[in-house]
Design a protein around this motif. Structure first.
Motif, mmCIF file in Angstrom:
data_model
loop_
_atom_site.group_PDB
_atom_site.id
_atom_site.type_symbol
_atom_site.label_atom_id
_atom_site.label_comp_id
_atom_site.label_asym_id
_atom_site.label_seq_id
_atom_site.Cartn_x
_atom_site.Cartn_y
_atom_site.Cartn_z
ATOM 1 N N GLN A 168 -20.584 9.072 -4.056
ATOM 2 C CA GLN A 168 -20.617 9.248 -5.503
ATOM 3 C C GLN A 168 -19.690 10.335 -6.028
ATOM 4 O O GLN A 168 -19.656 10.576 -7.223
ATOM 5 N N VAL A 169 -18.934 10.978 -5.144
ATOM 6 C CA VAL A 169 -17.970 11.982 -5.603
ATOM 7 C C VAL A 169 -16.788 11.320 -6.309
ATOM 8 O O VAL A 169 -15.978 11.998 -6.930
ATOM 9 N N VAL A 170 -16.701 9.995 -6.222
ATOM 10 C CA VAL A 170 -15.592 9.238 -6.800
ATOM 11 C C VAL A 170 -16.069 8.498 -8.047
ATOM 12 O O VAL A 170 -17.173 7.958 -8.071
ATOM 13 N N LEU A 171 -15.226 8.472 -9.075
ATOM 14 C CA LEU A 171 -15.478 7.696 -10.279
ATOM 15 C C LEU A 171 -14.480 6.547 -10.293
ATOM 16 O O LEU A 171 -13.279 6.762 -10.104
ATOM 17 N N ILE A 172 -14.979 5.332 -10.514
ATOM 18 C CA ILE A 172 -14.130 4.138 -10.455
ATOM 19 C C ILE A 172 -14.167 3.420 -11.805
ATOM 20 O O ILE A 172 -15.227 3.313 -12.433
ATOM 21 N N VAL A 173 -12.994 2.933 -12.222
ATOM 22 C CA VAL A 173 -12.893 2.149 -13.454
ATOM 23 C C VAL A 173 -12.217 0.816 -13.149
ATOM 24 O O VAL A 173 -11.468 0.684 -12.182
ATOM 25 N N SER A 174 -12.481 -0.158 -14.011
ATOM 26 C CA SER A 174 -11.844 -1.464 -13.887
ATOM 27 C C SER A 174 -10.400 -1.389 -14.376
ATOM 28 O O SER A 174 -10.000 -0.450 -15.078
ATOM 29 N N GLU A 175 -9.637 -2.408 -14.027
ATOM 30 C CA GLU A 175 -8.254 -2.501 -14.502
ATOM 31 C C GLU A 175 -8.224 -2.526 -16.034
ATOM 32 O O GLU A 175 -7.334 -1.959 -16.663
ATOM 33 N N HIS A 176 -9.213 -3.156 -16.634
ATOM 34 C CA HIS A 176 -9.329 -3.231 -18.099
ATOM 35 C C HIS A 176 -9.388 -1.829 -18.707
ATOM 36 O O HIS A 176 -8.683 -1.525 -19.673
ATOM 37 N N VAL A 177 -10.217 -0.955 -18.139
ATOM 38 C CA VAL A 177 -10.350 0.417 -18.636
ATOM 39 C C VAL A 177 -9.068 1.200 -18.376
ATOM 40 O O VAL A 177 -8.580 1.929 -19.248
ATOM 41 N N LYS A 178 -8.511 1.061 -17.178
ATOM 42 C CA LYS A 178 -7.259 1.757 -16.841
ATOM 43 C C LYS A 178 -6.161 1.411 -17.846
ATOM 44 O O LYS A 178 -5.495 2.293 -18.392
ATOM 45 N N GLN A 179 -5.963 0.122 -18.095
ATOM 46 C CA GLN A 179 -4.910 -0.305 -19.006
ATOM 47 C C GLN A 179 -5.157 0.196 -20.428
ATOM 48 O O GLN A 179 -4.223 0.613 -21.117
ATOM 49 N N ALA A 180 -6.426 0.193 -20.854
ATOM 50 C CA ALA A 180 -6.757 0.666 -22.196
ATOM 51 C C ALA A 180 -6.469 2.165 -22.329
ATOM 52 O O ALA A 180 -5.925 2.617 -23.338
ATOM 53 N N MET A 181 -6.818 2.950 -21.306
ATOM 54 C CA MET A 181 -6.561 4.393 -21.345
ATOM 55 C C MET A 181 -5.064 4.676 -21.354
ATOM 56 O O MET A 181 -4.594 5.559 -22.072
ATOM 57 N N GLU A 182 -4.321 3.920 -20.565
ATOM 58 C CA GLU A 182 -2.863 4.103 -20.533
ATOM 59 C C GLU A 182 -2.234 3.696 -21.859
ATOM 60 O O GLU A 182 -1.356 4.394 -22.379
ATOM 61 N N SER A 183 -2.681 2.578 -22.439
ATOM 62 C CA SER A 183 -2.146 2.120 -23.734
ATOM 63 C C SER A 183 -2.447 3.125 -24.840
ATOM 64 O O SER A 183 -1.637 3.328 -25.745
#
Length: 196
Positions: free
Chosen positions: A170-185
């Motif tokens: 649980q030391v890692v936080l994971i996001v979907s590609e959808h979230v990654k792309q939205a944050m980058e956009s």
């Protein structure tokens, strides 16, 4: 669907470095800052809604440029723009945003608390997976992950989650590609991603 470990880009020049979360009302007259009551940061890795009754305060050392996504002792700290983005993405049931006071900041900041822990690590595809054994002297942890290098998740076990922590690591936080792309956009500053 692809998934990514999201983490704090510590190599941004002139960036801020947030310190351990502290309860803001715990400092008493004559008390040094390091003696103030520390907040239990492990709570944010349990994948559950937390009831926080006292304000949490963060200081900086060194001070620097504020980032919209960063860590304070492994706890994700985000700007209100991240909160707004996650609301637009419809992720309210997957995260809790807990307000925090950040030294010398007037804008709202939040702890990002992921509300799901999913048993999804693909041991066979990871670079290395070590488990606690009886010989390690931690009887309550036997069979749990001791270390995971080159983390890989099984997308079929993730189902439709967009943000979560992997069970056992649980030391890692994971996001979907959808979230990654939205944050980058959106141009969210401070976040880096590694495919898992």
């Amino acid at each position: 669907m692809k998934y990514y470990k999201i983490y704090d880009d510590v190599y941004i020049p002139g960036r801020w470095h947030l310190r351990m979360p502290l309860f803001s009302d715990s400092k008493r007259e004559g008390e040094r800052e390091e003696e103030r009551e520390l907040f239990d940061v492990w709570r944010f890795k349990e994948g559950r809604v937390l009831e926080i009754e006292r304000p949490i305060r963060l200081s900086m050392k060194p001070a620097g440029v504020a980032l919209e996504f960063s860590h304070a002792m492994g706890v994700p700290i985000v700007h209100r723009r991240v909160v707004s983005l996650f609301e637009r993405l419809g992720l309210q049931k997957e995260v809790q945003f807990i307000p925090v006071e950040v030294e010398d900041q007037t804008e709202p900041w939040f702890i990002l608390n992921a509300l799901r822990v999913i048993r999804c690590i693909d041991d066979a595809r990871c670079e290395e997976v070590l488990y606690w054994g009886p010989e390690d002297g931690e009887p309550d942890r036997v069979g749990e992950y001791q270390n995971v290098r080159g983390l890989r998740v099984d997308p079929e076990k993730v189902e439709s989650a967009n943000i979560f922590r992997p069970w056992g690591w649980q030391v890692v936080l994971i996001v979907s590609e959808h979230v990654k792309q939205a944050m980058e956009s959106e141009g969210i500053t401070g976040a880096k991603f590694i495919e898992v």
